[in-house]
Design an enzyme around this catalytic site. Structure first.
Site, mmCIF file in Angstrom:
data_model
loop_
_atom_site.group_PDB
_atom_site.id
_atom_site.type_symbol
_atom_site.label_atom_id
_atom_site.label_comp_id
_atom_site.label_asym_id
_atom_site.label_seq_id
_atom_site.Cartn_x
_atom_site.Cartn_y
_atom_site.Cartn_z
ATOM 1 N N SER A 20 23.421 -30.675 -17.298
ATOM 2 C CA SER A 20 23.459 -31.194 -15.927
ATOM 3 C C SER A 20 22.318 -30.616 -15.103
ATOM 4 C CB SER A 20 24.804 -30.873 -15.260
ATOM 5 O OG SER A 20 25.067 -29.490 -15.303
ATOM 6 N N ASN A 106 33.853 -23.266 -13.426
ATOM 7 C CA ASN A 106 34.601 -24.274 -12.665
ATOM 8 C C ASN A 106 34.710 -23.909 -11.184
ATOM 9 O OD1 ASN A 106 34.818 -25.512 -15.079
ATOM 10 N ND2 ASN A 106 37.007 -25.098 -15.397
ATOM 11 N N THR A 151 28.654 -64.351 19.475
ATOM 12 C CA THR A 151 29.760 -64.248 18.521
ATOM 13 C C THR A 151 29.561 -65.442 17.596
ATOM 14 O OG1 THR A 151 31.246 -65.593 19.881
ATOM 15 C CG2 THR A 151 31.365 -63.211 20.207
ATOM 16 N N HIS A 152 29.867 -65.284 16.337
ATOM 17 C CA HIS A 152 29.620 -66.329 15.319
ATOM 18 C C HIS A 152 28.162 -66.775 15.307
ATOM 19 C CE1 HIS A 152 34.054 -66.907 15.528
ATOM 20 N NE2 HIS A 152 33.848 -66.773 16.831
ATOM 21 N N SER A 273 1.690 -59.300 5.117
ATOM 22 C CA SER A 273 1.891 -59.988 3.854
ATOM 23 C C SER A 273 0.567 -59.999 3.109
ATOM 24 C CB SER A 273 2.346 -61.418 4.135
ATOM 25 O OG SER A 273 1.985 -62.248 3.056
ATOM 26 N N LYS A 279 1.840 -62.694 9.274
ATOM 27 C CA LYS A 279 3.159 -62.081 9.245
ATOM 28 C C LYS A 279 3.207 -60.617 9.686
ATOM 29 C CE LYS A 279 5.524 -63.265 5.645
ATOM 30 N NZ LYS A 279 6.827 -63.629 5.134
ATOM 31 N N ASN A 281 6.080 -58.110 8.965
ATOM 32 C CA ASN A 281 7.381 -58.010 8.296
ATOM 33 C C ASN A 281 8.149 -56.746 8.683
ATOM 34 O OD1 ASN A 281 6.880 -60.381 6.930
ATOM 35 N ND2 ASN A 281 5.986 -59.338 5.159
ATOM 36 N N GLU A 286 14.618 -53.986 6.594
ATOM 37 C CA GLU A 286 15.154 -54.654 5.401
ATOM 38 C C GLU A 286 15.511 -53.631 4.326
ATOM 39 O OE1 GLU A 286 12.897 -58.785 4.907
ATOM 40 O OE2 GLU A 286 11.571 -57.156 5.461
ATOM 41 N N TYR A 313 40.037 -29.406 -13.980
ATOM 42 C CA TYR A 313 38.630 -29.733 -14.227
ATOM 43 C C TYR A 313 38.491 -30.534 -15.516
ATOM 44 C CZ TYR A 313 33.666 -29.454 -15.227
ATOM 45 O OH TYR A 313 32.359 -29.792 -15.507
ATOM 46 N N LYS A 321 27.786 -35.365 -8.898
ATOM 47 C CA LYS A 321 26.696 -35.045 -7.975
ATOM 48 C C LYS A 321 25.551 -36.043 -7.969
ATOM 49 C CE LYS A 321 27.066 -30.659 -9.536
ATOM 50 N NZ LYS A 321 28.416 -30.903 -10.010
HETATM 51 N N1 ARG Z 1 27.760 -28.103 -16.008
HETATM 52 C C1 ARG Z 1 29.152 -28.124 -15.676
HETATM 53 C C2 ARG Z 1 29.337 -28.899 -14.380
HETATM 54 O O1 ARG Z 1 28.406 -29.041 -13.663
HETATM 55 C C3 ARG Z 1 29.629 -26.741 -15.481
HETATM 56 C C4 ARG Z 1 31.094 -26.596 -15.597
HETATM 57 C C5 ARG Z 1 31.459 -26.477 -16.987
HETATM 58 N N2 ARG Z 1 32.807 -26.137 -17.131
HETATM 59 C C6 ARG Z 1 33.379 -26.308 -18.289
HETATM 60 N N3 ARG Z 1 34.628 -26.050 -18.344
HETATM 61 N N4 ARG Z 1 32.679 -26.730 -19.316
HETATM 62 O O2 ARG Z 1 30.407 -29.401 -14.059
#
Ligand code: ARG
Length: 450
Positions: A20, A106, A151-152, A273, A279, A281, A286, A313, A321
């Protein structure tokens, strides 16, 4: 490192798949901040000697400096930001092997993410405040500017452009509440929840919580590592905010068209453009509108991710993320560029007035004039409706009617005194309405609430 029960290293293809680092590396500072608090706590409770704690802490500072100076390159073989930092720390200071005492990744992930997100949201909150104040400034600049209200997408009644800007002030002000709510769902510190059940070791969760600027430790260790509700709260803010932005953009894009031409967008915020030289734009608007789907999609992504997950977990949560960053970066960029654009938007008052055409947007004013003379509203509505049809057939505006023609329609010709868009706006002098005096009051009120 950390081999334990395994006889073989994780396969390269698996490392690449499970890492990750590409997502969580940006949290390195928050992660080190969390580790420093943790190590101070371990030193205080006696799990580390004061000397050990001091050495680990100074090692962590060194890792931070190396990262900031670009001298440390993390490796995906160490999976994530947390293991990379711990591993580098242990190279610098062998006592780093004690850092993870009474901690799991965790609770560490949960803590680091909250710290990082909290600081991003505080910064977003400043940006949002800036947007709100530009909207109030615009309202002040344009209190006396009149545009058709719709409106509309049908011309409805004349409104003050200041009133229009304040309508967005209200929407974004509520978004500010949603942002604050998201922040308030991150006030408790998960550190010390361990993998899920806490720890047998004597730790002081109150101390780490305080050192990291949280209000208190989380109340349930299972929920601490399982919960991503605080992210959903942010996503709710972000999605609602973007929907507001998107609708605002649609108005401005429409009004920037040659057919409307009510507003003048600053040249610096428009593009030409490659083929059609005439134009101008509204690309910024947008694109802001176009990015809305991603932000909503990121919320859906997390909702679906979490839907079937058992307590507590699960590795699925590592995917939480990616969309969060995408959304944070998008919202931040959008707020900033839209705020800058809005500060420079102008209204072409003449074109806005010309926009009324024979739009009959004063029809309600005539009906209300009749009501004041004692006609029941439904009857007044029908009288004015017939008048409008009569005018449309003859391609006439209300202003073209002679006093006799007014009387023929059952309307006293003194109605002509109130038949201007300016008069119409001015007379909507009701709390929250578009009357100039009301808008002035709303501006003062908005400034106070800022
Ligand atoms: N890279 C993992 C994460 O971002 C770390 C947590 C890992 N925990 C585990 N029990 N393997 O969620």
């Amino acid at each position: 490192m950390w081999h334990g029960r395994f006889k073989h290293d994780t396969a390269k293809i698996v490392q690449d798949f499970t890492q990750s680092l590409d997502i969580d590396w940006r949290m390195y500072e928050a992660d080190i901040q969390g580790s420093i608090a943790h190590v101070k706590m371990l030193g205080k409770t006696g799990l580390l000697s004061p000397d050990e704690a001091a050495k680990i802490e100074s090692g962590l500072h060194q890792v931070l400096a190396e990262i900031q100076e670009g001298r440390f390159t993390p490796s995906v073989s160490l999976e994530d930001v947390h293991m990379n930092i711990e591993s580098r720390l242990t190279e610098i200071e062998p006592l780093g092997a004690k850092l993870h005492t009474a901690r799991s990744r965790n609770d560490q992930v949960a803590t680091t993410t909250r710290l990082y997100l909290r600081s991003r949201l505080q910064s977003l909150s400043n940006d949002l405040h800036e947007l709100l104040s530009v909207l109030v400034d615009n309202a002040q600049r344009h209190v006396n500017v009149i545009i058709p209200g719709y409106t509309h997408m049908q011309q409805a009644q004349p409104i003050s452009m200041g009133h229009y800007w304040l309508s967005w002030f209200e929407a974004f002000r509520r978004d500010e509440d949603r942002l604050k709510f998201a922040l308030s769902s991150m006030t408790d510190c998960p550190l010390g929840a361990g993998a899920l059940a806490g720890t047998t070791l004597p730790i002081d969760r109150g101390m780490t919580s305080e050192l990291l600027g949280f209000s208190r430790p989380t109340r349930n260790s299972l929920a601490s590592v399982a919960s991503r509700g605080y992210m959903l709260d942010y996503h709710h803010f972000a999605s609602t905010f973007m929907i507001h932005i998107s609708r605002l953009c649609t108005d401005l894009i429409t009004w920037n068209s040659q057919e409307f031409a009510f507003i003048v967008l600053p040249d610096e915020f428009c593009t030409g453009s490659s083929m059609m030289p005439q134009k101008k734009n509204p690309d910024v608007l947008e694109l802001a509108r176009g990015k809305t789907g991603q932000v909503i999609g990121n919320m859906i992504d997390l909702l679906v991710n979490m839907k079937g997950l058992p307590m507590t977990y699960n590795r699925d949560l590592q995917e939480d993320k990616r969309g969060l960053w995408s959304s944070l970066d998008t919202v931040e960029a959008v707020i900033r560029v839209i705020t800058a654009l809005l500060a420079k938007v102008d209204v072409d008052e003449e074109k806005a007035l010309a926009g009324f055409g024979k739009g009959y947007s004063l029809a309600t004013d005539i009906a209300e004039f009749l009501v004041m003379k004692g006609t029941p509203f439904r009857e007044a509505h029908a009288i004015v409706g017939r008048l409008v049809a009569w005018c449309i057939e003859r391609d006439m505006a209300f202003a073209d009617l002679t006093p006799e023609q007014w009387r023929e329609h059952g309307i006293d010709e003194s109605v002509m005194e109130i038949l201007s868009v300016r008069e119409s706006v001015k007379r909507r002098d009701v709390y929250g309405g578009t009357g100039f005096a009301q808008v002035e009051k709303q501006i003062a009120d908005a400034r106070e609430r800022l």
